[in-house]
Design a protein around this motif. Sequence first.
Motif, PDB file in Angstrom:
ATOM      1  N   ASP A   1      -9.545  10.023  -0.653  1.00 34.35           N
ATOM      2  CA  ASP A   1     -10.165  10.209   0.691  1.00 34.35           C
ATOM      3  C   ASP A   1     -10.169  11.485   1.148  1.00 34.35           C
ATOM      4  O   ASP A   1      -9.538  12.475   0.802  1.00 34.35           O
TER       5      ASP A   1
ATOM      6  N   TYR B   1      -1.465  12.107   2.243  1.00 35.03           N
ATOM      7  CA  TYR B   1      -2.472  12.797   2.857  1.00 35.03           C
ATOM      8  C   TYR B   1      -1.890  14.229   3.115  1.00 35.03           C
ATOM      9  O   TYR B   1      -0.891  14.612   3.477  1.00 35.03           O
TER      10      TYR B   1
ATOM     11  N   SER C   1     -13.956   7.472   1.807  1.00 33.34           N
ATOM     12  CA  SER C   1     -12.985   7.195   0.670  1.00 33.34           C
ATOM     13  C   SER C   1     -14.089   6.707  -0.474  1.00 33.34           C
ATOM     14  O   SER C   1     -15.025   6.140  -0.379  1.00 33.34           O
TER      15      SER C   1
ATOM     16  N   GLY D   1       0.798  -1.105   0.127  1.00 34.19           N
ATOM     17  CA  GLY D   1       0.164   0.014   0.032  1.00 34.19           C
ATOM     18  C   GLY D   1       0.878   1.295   0.135  1.00 34.19           C
ATOM     19  O   GLY D   1       1.983   1.186   0.783  1.00 34.19           O
ATOM     20  N   THR D   2       0.325   2.437  -0.610  1.00 37.66           N
ATOM     21  CA  THR D   2       1.042   3.652  -0.595  1.00 37.66           C
ATOM     22  C   THR D   2      -0.134   4.816  -0.568  1.00 37.66           C
ATOM     23  O   THR D   2      -1.295   4.274  -0.966  1.00 37.66           O
ATOM     24  N   SER D   3       0.169   5.491   0.562  1.00 42.64           N
ATOM     25  CA  SER D   3      -0.805   6.628   0.632  1.00 42.64           C
ATOM     26  C   SER D   3       0.166   8.005   0.926  1.00 42.64           C
ATOM     27  O   SER D   3       0.870   8.340   1.170  1.00 42.64           O
TER      28      SER D   3
ATOM     29  N   LYS E   1      -7.452   1.889  -5.967  1.00 41.56           N
ATOM     30  CA  LYS E   1      -7.125   3.255  -5.739  1.00 41.56           C
ATOM     31  C   LYS E   1      -8.449   4.045  -5.288  1.00 41.56           C
ATOM     32  O   LYS E   1      -9.577   4.079  -5.625  1.00 41.56           O
TER      33      LYS E   1
ATOM     34  N   GLU F   1      -4.891   6.862  -1.757  1.00 42.05           N
ATOM     35  CA  GLU F   1      -4.410   5.708  -1.263  1.00 42.05           C
ATOM     36  C   GLU F   1      -4.313   4.554  -2.414  1.00 42.05           C
ATOM     37  O   GLU F   1      -5.389   4.630  -3.086  1.00 42.05           O
TER      38      GLU F   1
END
Length: 144
Positions: free
Chosen positions: A96, A60, A122, A56-58, A93, A83
């Motif tokens: 959010d 913010y 989301s 996972g990659t996010s 994908k 995300e």
Amino acid sequence: GLDDEFDKELRRKTLTGLKKLIETSLDVEVVDLIGSDRWEHNPNRKTYGTTSEIKGTSAYLVPTYVFKQDKVYPYVGLIFGMEKVDVGGSETKTTDYGVRGGVKVKVGESGLLNIGVEYIKSKDKDTDVKTNTINLALGFSIYL
């Protein structure tokens, strides 16, 4: 004094709430993973493990305003982000957004106990599936 009683009660209620949140999250995760409630057997399930790799990659952006007071600092903020999660080759994908708020309680000369709650909505970009998440945030900061 009064501050010590407030701190003890705040810690007790925070730990009780955190315990309940973790237990509820685990119950929901069990249902999601095995397709049945706790202590119930799912006759359609052949295995009870996973060999899928999860990546996972996010990112913010969380602008926050802190109200400056004497020992307790309330804060409010907005949450914007994206995300990407890959589970065994199936990629999701999401976009959010949400809000957060809480308090930072001064502990000693250079510490802060951070207690807050976040509400995040989301939306999956490909399927239009929408989710709502409530997170309890608990942390400690040291400043110099």
